[in-house]
Design a protein around this motif. Structure first.
Motif, short mmCIF file in Angstrom:
data_model
loop_
_atom_site.label_atom_id
_atom_site.label_comp_id
_atom_site.label_asym_id
_atom_site.label_seq_id
_atom_site.Cartn_x
_atom_site.Cartn_y
_atom_site.Cartn_z
N GLY A 28 0.80 -1.22 0.00
CA GLY A 28 0.00 0.00 0.00
C GLY A 28 0.83 1.27 0.00
N ARG A 29 2.09 1.17 -0.35
CA ARG A 29 2.98 2.35 -0.34
C ARG A 29 3.07 2.91 -1.77
N PHE A 30 1.93 3.45 -2.21
CA PHE A 30 1.79 3.84 -3.61
C PHE A 30 2.62 5.07 -3.97
N ARG A 31 2.69 6.03 -3.08
CA ARG A 31 3.50 7.22 -3.36
C ARG A 31 4.98 6.86 -3.49
N GLN A 32 5.44 6.00 -2.62
CA GLN A 32 6.83 5.58 -2.67
C GLN A 32 7.11 4.76 -3.92
N ALA A 33 6.10 4.04 -4.41
CA ALA A 33 6.27 3.21 -5.61
C ALA A 33 6.21 4.02 -6.90
N SER A 34 5.67 5.23 -6.85
CA SER A 34 5.41 5.99 -8.08
C SER A 34 6.69 6.28 -8.87
N ALA A 35 7.74 6.75 -8.19
CA ALA A 35 8.97 7.12 -8.91
C ALA A 35 9.64 5.92 -9.57
N PRO A 36 9.85 4.82 -8.84
CA PRO A 36 10.45 3.66 -9.52
C PRO A 36 9.54 3.08 -10.60
N ALA A 37 8.22 3.19 -10.44
CA ALA A 37 7.30 2.71 -11.48
C ALA A 37 7.44 3.56 -12.74
N LYS A 38 7.61 4.88 -12.55
CA LYS A 38 7.78 5.77 -13.71
C LYS A 38 9.10 5.44 -14.43
N ARG A 39 10.14 5.14 -13.68
CA ARG A 39 11.42 4.78 -14.30
C ARG A 39 11.31 3.46 -15.08
N LEU A 40 10.49 2.54 -14.55
CA LEU A 40 10.28 1.28 -15.27
C LEU A 40 9.64 1.54 -16.63
N LEU A 41 8.65 2.43 -16.67
CA LEU A 41 7.99 2.73 -17.94
C LEU A 41 8.95 3.42 -18.90
N ASP A 42 9.80 4.31 -18.37
CA ASP A 42 10.79 4.97 -19.22
C ASP A 42 11.77 3.96 -19.81
N ASP A 43 12.18 2.98 -19.01
CA ASP A 43 13.20 2.03 -19.44
C ASP A 43 12.63 0.84 -20.21
N TYR A 44 11.36 0.46 -19.92
CA TYR A 44 10.77 -0.72 -20.54
C TYR A 44 9.38 -0.40 -21.10
N PRO A 45 9.30 0.53 -22.05
CA PRO A 45 7.99 0.91 -22.60
C PRO A 45 7.31 -0.21 -23.38
N ASP A 46 8.07 -1.23 -23.78
CA ASP A 46 7.49 -2.33 -24.55
C ASP A 46 6.96 -3.45 -23.67
N ASN A 47 7.00 -3.25 -22.36
CA ASN A 47 6.41 -4.22 -21.42
C ASN A 47 5.12 -3.62 -20.88
N PRO A 48 3.97 -4.21 -21.20
CA PRO A 48 2.70 -3.63 -20.73
C PRO A 48 2.60 -3.52 -19.21
N LEU A 49 3.33 -4.38 -18.51
CA LEU A 49 3.28 -4.34 -17.06
C LEU A 49 3.80 -3.02 -16.51
N SER A 50 4.74 -2.38 -17.21
CA SER A 50 5.26 -1.09 -16.77
C SER A 50 4.14 -0.06 -16.66
N SER A 51 3.30 0.00 -17.68
CA SER A 51 2.18 0.95 -17.67
C SER A 51 1.17 0.61 -16.59
N ILE A 52 0.92 -0.67 -16.41
CA ILE A 52 -0.06 -1.09 -15.41
C ILE A 52 0.39 -0.71 -14.00
N LEU A 53 1.65 -0.98 -13.68
CA LEU A 53 2.15 -0.66 -12.34
C LEU A 53 2.10 0.84 -12.07
N LEU A 54 2.50 1.63 -13.05
CA LEU A 54 2.46 3.08 -12.87
C LEU A 54 1.02 3.57 -12.71
N SER A 55 0.11 3.03 -13.51
CA SER A 55 -1.29 3.47 -13.43
C SER A 55 -1.91 3.14 -12.07
N ILE A 56 -1.50 2.02 -11.48
CA ILE A 56 -2.01 1.66 -10.16
C ILE A 56 -1.55 2.69 -9.13
#
Length: 225
Positions: A28-56
Motif C-alpha cells: 500500500g505504499r503507492f507514493r513511494q512506488a510511483s517514482a520507480p514505477a515511472k522509471r520502469l515505464l521509461d526504461d521498458y515501454p514495450d512491457n505492458p506491465l510497466s504501464s499497469i504498475l504506474l497506473s495503479i
C-alpha cells in the motif's frame, strides 16, 4: 488493487526492479512506488506491465485522469491486451464513469480465454459492480452468479450476492418494505406482459397507467397488513 503476477517481468536486475515496485504496491505504499514505477515505464515501454504498475500508483493516489492517460497510451501500443483493458475499466470506476467502465469490462470478458476462468470471474465481478451503479441490478446479480460459476472461490461475488439479494433472490431494496413492494410489482408486471404477449411497455403513458394500478392495489390490499 495489486496487479496480477502471472507474467514474469524479466530476469536479473530488471526483474528485481519490477519486484520492488510489486512489493511497495502490495504494502500500500503507492507514493513511494510511483517514482520507480515511472522509471520502469521509461526504461521498458514495450512491457505492458510497466504501464499497469504506474497506473495503479496514480489511481491509488487519486490521480485517476493521469492513470487513464497512462493506460490509454498503453492501449494504443498493446491493442487487445486484456490486463490493460481491465485496469482501464477499474480507472473509469474511480472516475465514476460507469458506462465506459462497462464497455471495457465487456471487452475483457470477451477477450479473456475460457481457460483463464479466475480472470474471467474478476471481469464479471467488475461488470456486475458497474451495472449495479447504473441501477441495472438484475443484470448485476446475473454477472455475480456467473462469476461464482467461473470461480467458486471468488469471495467478492459471493459477498455481493449475500448482501445485495433479498429473500426473493432479487436485488435488495433500501428496506424490507420495499423488497416486498418491488416483488409485488414484478409479479403483476410479468402477468400483464404475459397477458399482452410482450415484454415491454409500448409507451410512457401505458407504463404510468399500469404502474399506478399496481400501486393502488398494493396500497389498498397489502400495505394495511
Amino acid at each position: 488493487m495489486p496487479p496480477k503476477k502471472h507474467k514474469s517481468p524479466g530476469k536479473g536486475s530488471r526483474r528485481d526492479r519490477f519486484e520492488r515496485v510489486y512489493d511497495l504496491i502490495d504494502k500500500g505504499r503507492f507514493r513511494q512506488a510511483s517514482a520507480p514505477a515511472k522509471r520502469l515505464l521509461d526504461d521498458y515501454p514495450d512491457n505492458p506491465l510497466s504501464s499497469i504498475l504506474l497506473s495503479i500508483c496514480e489511481s491509488e493516489t487519486g490521480k485517476y485522469e493521469v492513470a487513464l492517460k497512462t493506460l490509454r497510451e498503453a492501449e494504443k501500443r498493446f491493442p487487445g491486451q486484456v490486463d490493460i483493458l481491465y485496469y482501464i475499466a477499474e480507472t473509469y470506476i474511480g472516475l465514476k464513469r460507469f458506462d465506459e467502465a462497462e464497455t471495457y469490462y465487456r471487452k475483457c470478458l470477451e477477450l479473456t480465454p475460457a481457460e483463464r476462468s479466475e480472470e474471467r470471474a474478476e471481469c464479471a465481478v467488475g461488470l456486475g459492480a458497474v451495472l449495479w451503479e447504473q441501477h441495472r441490478r438484475d443484470e448485476a446479480l446475473r454477472m455475480w452468479h456467473m462469476a461464482l460459476q467461473l470461480d467458486p472461490n471468488n469471495t467478492i461475488a459471493r459477498r455481493n450476492l449475500e448482501h445485495l439479494t433479498n429473500e426473493y433472490r432479487e436485488p435488495s431494496a433500501p428496506s424490507k418494505v420495499f423488497d416486498d413492494l418491488y416483488h409485488f410489482q414484478k409479479i403483476h408486471l410479468m402477468r400483464y406482459f404475459e397477458q399482452h404477449g410482450r415484454n415491454a411497455f409500448e409507451s410512457v403513458t401505458e407504463a404510468n397507467r399500469v404502474m399506478e394500478v399496481i400501486r393502488m392495489a398494493w396500497n389498498t390490499h397489502i400495505a394495511p397488513r
